[in-house]
Enzyme design. Structure first.
Site, PDB file in Angstrom:
ATOM      1  N   ARG A  15       4.458  -4.185  -2.237  1.00 48.28           N
ATOM      2  CA  ARG A  15       4.944  -3.718  -3.552  1.00 48.28           C
ATOM      3  C   ARG A  15       6.395  -3.249  -3.443  1.00 48.28           C
ATOM      4  NH1 ARG A  15       3.619   2.152  -3.890  1.00 48.28           N
ATOM      5  NH2 ARG A  15       2.574   2.669  -1.941  1.00 48.28           N
ATOM      6  N   ASN A  90      10.751  -1.821   6.090  1.00 47.22           N
ATOM      7  CA  ASN A  90      10.900  -1.323   4.723  1.00 47.22           C
ATOM      8  C   ASN A  90       9.944  -0.172   4.396  1.00 47.22           C
ATOM      9  OD1 ASN A  90      11.377  -1.718   1.617  1.00 47.22           O
ATOM     10  ND2 ASN A  90       9.178  -2.012   1.934  1.00 47.22           N
ATOM     11  N   TYR A 155      13.133  13.521   4.584  1.00 50.84           N
ATOM     12  CA  TYR A 155      13.421  12.116   4.243  1.00 50.84           C
ATOM     13  C   TYR A 155      14.857  11.750   4.651  1.00 50.84           C
ATOM     14  CZ  TYR A 155      13.690   7.987   1.138  1.00 50.84           C
ATOM     15  OH  TYR A 155      13.840   6.717   0.618  1.00 50.84           O
ATOM     16  N   ALA A 157      16.701  13.134   6.922  1.00 46.04           N
ATOM     17  CA  ALA A 157      16.791  13.090   8.388  1.00 46.04           C
ATOM     18  C   ALA A 157      16.224  11.769   8.912  1.00 46.04           C
ATOM     19  CB  ALA A 157      16.047  14.271   8.995  1.00 46.04           C
TER      20      ALA A 157
HETATM   21  P1  NAP Z   1       7.132   2.219  -2.617  1.00 49.80           P
HETATM   22  O1  NAP Z   1       7.008   1.387  -3.845  1.00 49.80           O
HETATM   23  O2  NAP Z   1       6.562   3.595  -2.593  1.00 49.80           O
HETATM   24  O3  NAP Z   1       6.607   1.376  -1.386  1.00 49.80           O
HETATM   25  C1  NAP Z   1       6.529   1.944  -0.109  1.00 49.80           C
HETATM   26  C2  NAP Z   1       5.945   0.921   0.816  1.00 49.80           C
HETATM   27  O4  NAP Z   1       5.810   1.503   2.117  1.00 49.80           O
HETATM   28  C3  NAP Z   1       4.559   0.482   0.375  1.00 49.80           C
HETATM   29  O5  NAP Z   1       4.486  -0.927   0.436  1.00 49.80           O
HETATM   30  C4  NAP Z   1       3.634   1.123   1.387  1.00 49.80           C
HETATM   31  O6  NAP Z   1       2.519   0.349   1.725  1.00 49.80           O
HETATM   32  C5  NAP Z   1       4.520   1.191   2.610  1.00 49.80           C
HETATM   33  N1  NAP Z   1       4.058   2.211   3.556  1.00 49.80           N
HETATM   34  C6  NAP Z   1       3.975   3.544   3.354  1.00 49.80           C
HETATM   35  N2  NAP Z   1       3.486   4.144   4.448  1.00 49.80           N
HETATM   36  C7  NAP Z   1       3.241   3.162   5.358  1.00 49.80           C
HETATM   37  C8  NAP Z   1       2.727   3.141   6.668  1.00 49.80           C
HETATM   38  N3  NAP Z   1       2.367   4.272   7.297  1.00 49.80           N
HETATM   39  N4  NAP Z   1       2.615   1.943   7.304  1.00 49.80           N
HETATM   40  C9  NAP Z   1       2.964   0.796   6.678  1.00 49.80           C
HETATM   41  N5  NAP Z   1       3.454   0.750   5.435  1.00 49.80           N
HETATM   42  C10 NAP Z   1       3.587   1.916   4.787  1.00 49.80           C
HETATM   43  O7  NAP Z   1       8.656   2.447  -2.232  1.00 49.80           O
HETATM   44  P2  NAP Z   1       9.972   1.569  -2.432  1.00 49.80           P
HETATM   45  O8  NAP Z   1      10.805   2.292  -3.404  1.00 49.80           O
HETATM   46  O9  NAP Z   1       9.671   0.134  -2.593  1.00 49.80           O
HETATM   47  O10 NAP Z   1      10.625   1.851  -1.003  1.00 49.80           O
HETATM   48  C11 NAP Z   1      10.789   0.889   0.005  1.00 49.80           C
HETATM   49  C12 NAP Z   1      11.760   1.450   1.024  1.00 49.80           C
HETATM   50  O11 NAP Z   1      13.023   1.707   0.397  1.00 49.80           O
HETATM   51  C13 NAP Z   1      11.327   2.795   1.613  1.00 49.80           C
HETATM   52  O12 NAP Z   1      11.678   2.849   2.965  1.00 49.80           O
HETATM   53  C14 NAP Z   1      12.141   3.791   0.834  1.00 49.80           C
HETATM   54  O13 NAP Z   1      12.333   4.986   1.546  1.00 49.80           O
HETATM   55  C15 NAP Z   1      13.432   3.022   0.648  1.00 49.80           C
HETATM   56  N6  NAP Z   1      14.256   3.496  -0.452  1.00 49.80           N
HETATM   57  C16 NAP Z   1      13.809   3.465  -1.734  1.00 49.80           C
HETATM   58  C17 NAP Z   1      14.635   3.935  -2.748  1.00 49.80           C
HETATM   59  C18 NAP Z   1      14.214   3.935  -4.181  1.00 49.80           C
HETATM   60  O14 NAP Z   1      14.975   4.464  -5.003  1.00 49.80           O
HETATM   61  N7  NAP Z   1      13.083   3.391  -4.543  1.00 49.80           N
HETATM   62  C19 NAP Z   1      15.896   4.444  -2.432  1.00 49.80           C
HETATM   63  C20 NAP Z   1      16.315   4.453  -1.119  1.00 49.80           C
HETATM   64  C21 NAP Z   1      15.486   3.966  -0.120  1.00 49.80           C
HETATM   65  P3  NAP Z   1       1.211   0.237   0.774  1.00 49.80           P
HETATM   66  O15 NAP Z   1       1.652  -0.571  -0.423  1.00 49.80           O
HETATM   67  O16 NAP Z   1       0.218  -0.454   1.583  1.00 49.80           O
HETATM   68  O17 NAP Z   1       0.873   1.637   0.395  1.00 49.80           O
END
Ligand code: NAP
Length: 247
Positions: A15, A90, A155, A157
């Site tokens: 996702r 990711n 986060y 860090a």
């Molecule tokens: P998200 O929709 O919450 O998705 C997070 C993903 O991480 C999910 O697919 C989840 O898997 C997976 N995940 C969580 N814990 C895990 C674990 N222990 N092992 C394997 N997979 C795990 O978040 P997103 O916004 O797409 O974020 C993706 C990345 O971008 C993250 O690293 C986030 O910190 C970074 N980011 C996001 C933003 C933003 O504004 N959205 C900004 C900066 C950085 P499941 O689907 O199986 O739960």
């Protein structure tokens, strides 16, 4: 198609930003191994969504913070796909609180998934990439890993740690044809940010010079570039994808 016969492992690929990356790479012919930890049906739906690109796509249950489990999944993917070309770190979680209220477990959980999970996946694919003398590692940091953010010490860090990890491994593997880079998204519309209150969302949006919230596709396009041959001489780089938020 530029990624034909390539295989990408995408942690948290079912996702949000991870799924957008999976689609971008699959659209260019890459086979996709998605690692998920939550809802199995979401992983299945993602794999079905990738079917339209006529590539091999599979989902694997894996908590990336678990050193042994991630080792086993990497070995399984190499066996079932015949190798790995792109590692996309990711997966990420948040446990936002001021340090005043932050429990030790909040800190450990976020560092465990975001930073140690990234290390685990790099560690288990490292020799494979070395032997191949080719590979692309792209990890998802965040602008808060660069500028910090009140309420996100754990986060921030973890995301700053990913930058240090990226630059160090880039130096270790540059001579082997393996590039190691990071993207640093700003405010991207996904489940992670949908959890924020409307008030915080509006305040953040007002601060973005581009005057819009980013999309998962905005990030995926940069990851696609970093995986391409055109980016063969780009390593140890951190590319902000934030509409100018952290200029
Ligand atoms: P998200 O929709 O919450 O998705 C997070 C993903 O991480 C999910 O697919 C989840 O898997 C997976 N995940 C969580 N814990 C895990 C674990 N222990 N092992 C394997 N997979 C795990 O978040 P997103 O916004 O797409 O974020 C993706 C990345 O971008 C993250 O690293 C986030 O910190 C970074 N980011 C996001 C933003 C933003 O504004 N959205 C900004 C900066 C950085 P499941 O689907 O199986 O739960």
């Amino acid at each position: 198609m530029k990624f034909e016969n390539k295989t990408a492992v995408i942690t948290g690929g079912s996702r949000g930003i991870g799924l957008a990356i999976a689609e971008k790479l699959a659209a260019q012919g890459a086979n996709i191994a998605i690692l998920y930890v939550g809802d199995e049906s979401e992983g299945k739906a993602a794999v079905e969504q990738l079917a339209k690109y006529n590539v091999k796509a599979e989902q694997y249950f894996c908590d990336v913070s678990d050193f042994e489990a991630s080792k086993q999944v990497v070995e399984k993917v190499i066996e079932e796909f015949g190798g790995i070309d792109f590692l996309i770190n990711n997966a990420g979680i948040t446990r936002d609180k001021l340090v005043l209220n932050m429990e030790e477990s909040d800190f450990d959980a976020v560092i465990g998934v975001n930073l140690k999970g990234t290390f685990n996946m790099i560690k288990h694919t490292y020799k494979h990439f070395m032997k191949k003398r080719y590979g692309r590692i792209v990890s998802t940091s965040s602008i808060v890993g660069i500028i910090g953010n009140a309420g996100q010490a754990n986060y921030s860090a973890s995301k700053a740690g990913i930058i240090g990890l990226t630059k160090s491994v880039a130096r270790e593997l540059a001579g082997r044809g393996v590039t190691v880079n990071a993207v640093a998204p700003g405010y991207i519309g996904t489940d992670m940010t949908n959890a924020l209150s409307d008030k915080i969302k509006e305040t953040m949006k007002a601060q973005i010079p581009a005057k819009r919230i980013g999309t998962p596709d905005d990030v995926a396009g940069v990851v696609e570039f970093l995986c391409s041959d055109e980016a063969a001489y780009v390593t140890g780089e951190v590319i902000r994808v934030d509409g100018g938020l952290a200029i």
